[in-house]
Design an enzyme around this catalytic site. Structure first.
Site, PDB file in Angstrom:
ATOM      1  N   ASP A  21     -31.658 -28.278  89.119  1.00  0.00           N
ATOM      2  CA  ASP A  21     -30.785 -27.248  88.561  1.00  0.00           C
ATOM      3  C   ASP A  21     -29.398 -27.275  89.191  1.00  0.00           C
ATOM      4  O   ASP A  21     -28.439 -26.797  88.595  1.00  0.00           O
ATOM      5  CB  ASP A  21     -31.419 -25.874  88.748  1.00  0.00           C
ATOM      6  CG  ASP A  21     -32.613 -25.676  87.834  1.00  0.00           C
ATOM      7  OD1 ASP A  21     -32.420 -25.133  86.732  1.00  0.00           O
ATOM      8  OD2 ASP A  21     -33.718 -26.087  88.197  1.00  0.00           O
ATOM      9  N   GLN A  33     -44.379 -23.002  83.993  1.00  0.00           N
ATOM     10  CA  GLN A  33     -43.709 -23.913  83.063  1.00  0.00           C
ATOM     11  C   GLN A  33     -44.401 -25.276  83.000  1.00  0.00           C
ATOM     12  O   GLN A  33     -44.377 -25.944  81.970  1.00  0.00           O
ATOM     13  CB  GLN A  33     -42.243 -24.098  83.473  1.00  0.00           C
ATOM     14  CG  GLN A  33     -41.374 -22.856  83.314  1.00  0.00           C
ATOM     15  CD  GLN A  33     -41.249 -22.083  84.603  1.00  0.00           C
ATOM     16  OE1 GLN A  33     -42.179 -22.052  85.406  1.00  0.00           O
ATOM     17  NE2 GLN A  33     -40.107 -21.450  84.829  1.00  0.00           N
ATOM     18  N   ASN A  75     -34.103 -27.077  92.929  1.00  0.00           N
ATOM     19  CA  ASN A  75     -34.991 -27.196  91.779  1.00  0.00           C
ATOM     20  C   ASN A  75     -35.996 -26.052  91.849  1.00  0.00           C
ATOM     21  O   ASN A  75     -35.989 -25.254  92.790  1.00  0.00           O
ATOM     22  CB  ASN A  75     -35.687 -28.560  91.767  1.00  0.00           C
ATOM     23  CG  ASN A  75     -36.368 -28.837  90.436  1.00  0.00           C
ATOM     24  OD1 ASN A  75     -35.757 -28.704  89.379  1.00  0.00           O
ATOM     25  ND2 ASN A  75     -37.636 -29.198  90.465  1.00  0.00           N
ATOM     26  N   ALA A  88     -31.870 -27.007  83.100  1.00  0.00           N
ATOM     27  CA  ALA A  88     -30.432 -27.160  83.332  1.00  0.00           C
ATOM     28  C   ALA A  88     -29.664 -27.709  82.117  1.00  0.00           C
ATOM     29  O   ALA A  88     -28.666 -27.116  81.693  1.00  0.00           O
ATOM     30  CB  ALA A  88     -30.196 -28.032  84.568  1.00  0.00           C
TER      31      ALA A  88
END
Length: 339
Positions: free
Chosen positions: A235, A194, A244, A48
């Site tokens: 986010d 990630q 998220n 973000a």
């Protein structure tokens, strides 16, 4: 180095290509809006706060490349660029926030050159502020971590998700900086990993002990007493939920069942005071992210796929929100945080 930055000499956006981590640390350069939008959509830049910087720098690209010869035409070019940038990641509110902030700053302009100067200045300021904000989040958040804690995290909310330092990982870094011994359990974060690719790489770079697990192991490790706290980023935060990376909601349920504090670390720019869960569009990712790992096929090519990028975690599952303005425990009105 910063994850993303503006090169004033070449009038371009430079960034670490996060899709190549951890195998290769490569810096790429975006010299036009199309290449930047591709970098955003393909997650070469992600997270973000980093997307906020990308939004600001995208506007800087647009104003630099525009051939408009009047203020009216230039401002129109910027509005078109703003719509294009925002559409690349609709759920991530920071991207839209930064783009709109740059547009608003142009209201003080008085000629073509002043618009260009204001846009670039504001974009750089957004990036600079991000580093200061993350340090403030870390300063407040580290108070919630005790010496010897093992902290679980999901996805990547470290320096790669920001301009520098990080939100969730920034809290951990700040605790370590205070002399606390902190170890981390990182969930791999399927389908693009990630957590496995980026979070573990970041923490190993900083010599912070980290253990990698699959997303489906979170219940197992919590049940066996291996986790003291959980911290994630966000986010978008609405009045009722935290959006998220997909999988966050599941972890919050397991944490609540095992009475493990569940924290969300995010800047106030991530808060959407007018939003509710049902008003937010969740981005749907490419089906091949589940059918393939890299170039290797792992599922039938024609299998139907549901691949949302984010899920929503209700406020009742969250112990506290960690921001640059302090720590807030739900239930709390977003308007009170933004005051």
């Amino acid at each position: 180095m910063r994850t993303i930055d503006w090169n004033d000499e070449s009038k371009s956006v430079v960034m670490i290509d996060q899709t190549l981590l951890p195998v290769e640390l490569n810096v790429i350069e975006c010299k036009n809006l199309a290449s930047l939008c591709e970098a955003i959509r393909s997650l070469r830049v992600r997270g973000a706060p980093a997307l906020a910087a990308a939004g600001g720098f995208g506007m800087a690209l647009a104003v630099t490349l525009s051939s408009a010869d009047t203020m009216e035409k230039l401002l129109n070019d910027l509005k078109v660029a703003a719509s294009t940038l925002i559409a690349t990641r609709p759920t991530a509110v920071n991207l839209a926030w930064a783009v709109k902030r740059v547009l608003k700053a142009t209201e003080d302009s008085y000629d073509l050159e002043s618009i260009k100067d204001i846009v670039i200045f504001e974009a750089i300021r957004i990036a600079d502020e991000d580093v200061e904000i993350n340090k403030a989040i870390g300063k407040y958040g580290q108070k919630l971590l005790d010496d010897g804690d093992t902290v679980m995290t999901h996805c990547n909310a470290g320096r790669m998700a920001c301009v520098d330092w990080g939100t969730a990982l920034g809290v951990i870094r700040s605790a370590v900086e205070k002399g606390k011994e902190i170890s981390v359990i990182a969930c791999e974060t399927r389908p693009l990993n990630q957590g496995g690719r980026i979070t573990t790489w970041e923490l190993m770079q900083d010599n912070i002990p980290v253990k990698l697990i699959t997303d489906s192991m979170s219940g197992h490790v919590m049940r066996h007493g291996m986790v003291d706290k959980m911290i994630v980023g966000a986010d978008r935060i609405t009045q009722d939920v935290v959006f998220n990376k997909i999988g966050t909601y599941t972890h919050s349920i397991v944490a609540r069942e095992h009475e493990i504090p569940f924290y969300v670390a995010a800047p106030v720019s991530t808060f959407d005071p007018n939003g509710w869960e049902e008003t937010v569009t969740i981005e749907q990712r490419d089906a091949d992210e589940l059918r393939y790992i890299g170039d290797v096929q792992i599922a039938p090519k024609n299998v139907d796929v549901y691949n949302p990028a984010f899920d929503a975690t209700p406020m009742e599952n969250i112990t506290a929100l960690i921001t640059e303005k302090g720590i807030f425990e739900p239930p709390v009105l977003i308007d009170e945080i933004l005051m």
